[in-house]
Design a protein around this motif. Structure first.
Motif, PDB file in Angstrom:
ATOM      1  N   GLY A  27       0.821  -1.202   0.000  1.00 41.71           N
ATOM      2  CA  GLY A  27       0.000   0.000   0.000  1.00 41.71           C
ATOM      3  C   GLY A  27       0.854   1.250   0.000  1.00 41.71           C
ATOM      4  N   TYR A  28       0.174   2.371   0.015  1.00 35.96           N
ATOM      5  CA  TYR A  28       0.829   3.680  -0.024  1.00 35.96           C
ATOM      6  C   TYR A  28       1.760   3.866   1.174  1.00 35.96           C
ATOM      7  CZ  TYR A  28       1.264   8.743   0.397  1.00 35.96           C
ATOM      8  OH  TYR A  28       1.756  10.004   0.545  1.00 35.96           O
ATOM      9  N   TYR A  29       1.297   3.514   2.353  1.00 35.49           N
ATOM     10  CA  TYR A  29       2.091   3.732   3.554  1.00 35.49           C
ATOM     11  C   TYR A  29       3.266   2.774   3.643  1.00 35.49           C
ATOM     12  CZ  TYR A  29      -1.582   6.902   4.623  1.00 35.49           C
ATOM     13  OH  TYR A  29      -2.449   7.952   4.536  1.00 35.49           O
ATOM     14  N   ASP A  30       3.157   1.590   3.057  1.00 40.58           N
ATOM     15  CA  ASP A  30       4.301   0.691   2.977  1.00 40.58           C
ATOM     16  C   ASP A  30       5.393   1.297   2.098  1.00 40.58           C
ATOM     17  OD1 ASP A  30       3.015  -1.242   4.546  1.00 40.58           O
ATOM     18  OD2 ASP A  30       2.011  -2.081   2.775  1.00 40.58           O
ATOM     19  N   LEU A  31       4.995   1.905   1.000  1.00 39.68           N
ATOM     20  CA  LEU A  31       5.968   2.562   0.125  1.00 39.68           C
ATOM     21  C   LEU A  31       6.631   3.746   0.819  1.00 39.68           C
ATOM     22  CD1 LEU A  31       4.030   2.507  -3.267  1.00 39.68           C
ATOM     23  CD2 LEU A  31       5.960   1.096  -2.582  1.00 39.68           C
ATOM     24  N   ILE A  32       5.859   4.521   1.549  1.00 35.43           N
ATOM     25  CA  ILE A  32       6.420   5.658   2.277  1.00 35.43           C
ATOM     26  C   ILE A  32       7.443   5.175   3.300  1.00 35.43           C
ATOM     27  CG2 ILE A  32       5.879   7.491   3.947  1.00 35.43           C
ATOM     28  CD1 ILE A  32       5.147   8.226   1.119  1.00 35.43           C
ATOM     29  N   LEU A  33       7.111   4.125   4.043  1.00 35.81           N
ATOM     30  CA  LEU A  33       8.046   3.596   5.040  1.00 35.81           C
ATOM     31  C   LEU A  33       9.324   3.072   4.397  1.00 35.81           C
ATOM     32  CD1 LEU A  33       5.640   1.766   7.498  1.00 35.81           C
ATOM     33  CD2 LEU A  33       6.957   3.842   7.918  1.00 35.81           C
TER      34      LEU A  33
END
Length: 76
Positions: free
Chosen positions: A3-9
């Motif tokens: 997801g988006y937040y996995d990519l951000i992390l």
């Protein structure tokens, strides 16, 4: 599924290390490269928190509870 937040992390340490390495290779001192490179992860975190903020989807959670409780029938 990523997801988006996995990519951000994942991008936070990659961008900090990568931009620091590029700035060091160009000739910027390490003491100047790290704070300059840190602006990228700060921008990513700010975008994740304030622009694309995480929200609870309460409507779908309610529908899930209602549909799961409707599937049980009385054992008379």
């Amino acid at each position: 599924m990523t997801g988006y937040y996995d990519l951000i992390l994942g991008l936070i340490p990659l961008s900090l290390i990568g931009v620091t390495a590029v700035l060091s290779a160009v000739g910027v001192s390490m003491t100047a490269a790290v704070p300059l490179a840190a602006s990228i992860p700060v921008a990513l975190i700010g975008h994740a928190l304030f622009v694309n903020s995480p929200v609870d989807d309460t409507q779908s959670a309610t529908e899930t509870v209602d549909s799961s409780s409707a599937s049980f029938e009385a054992a008379d």
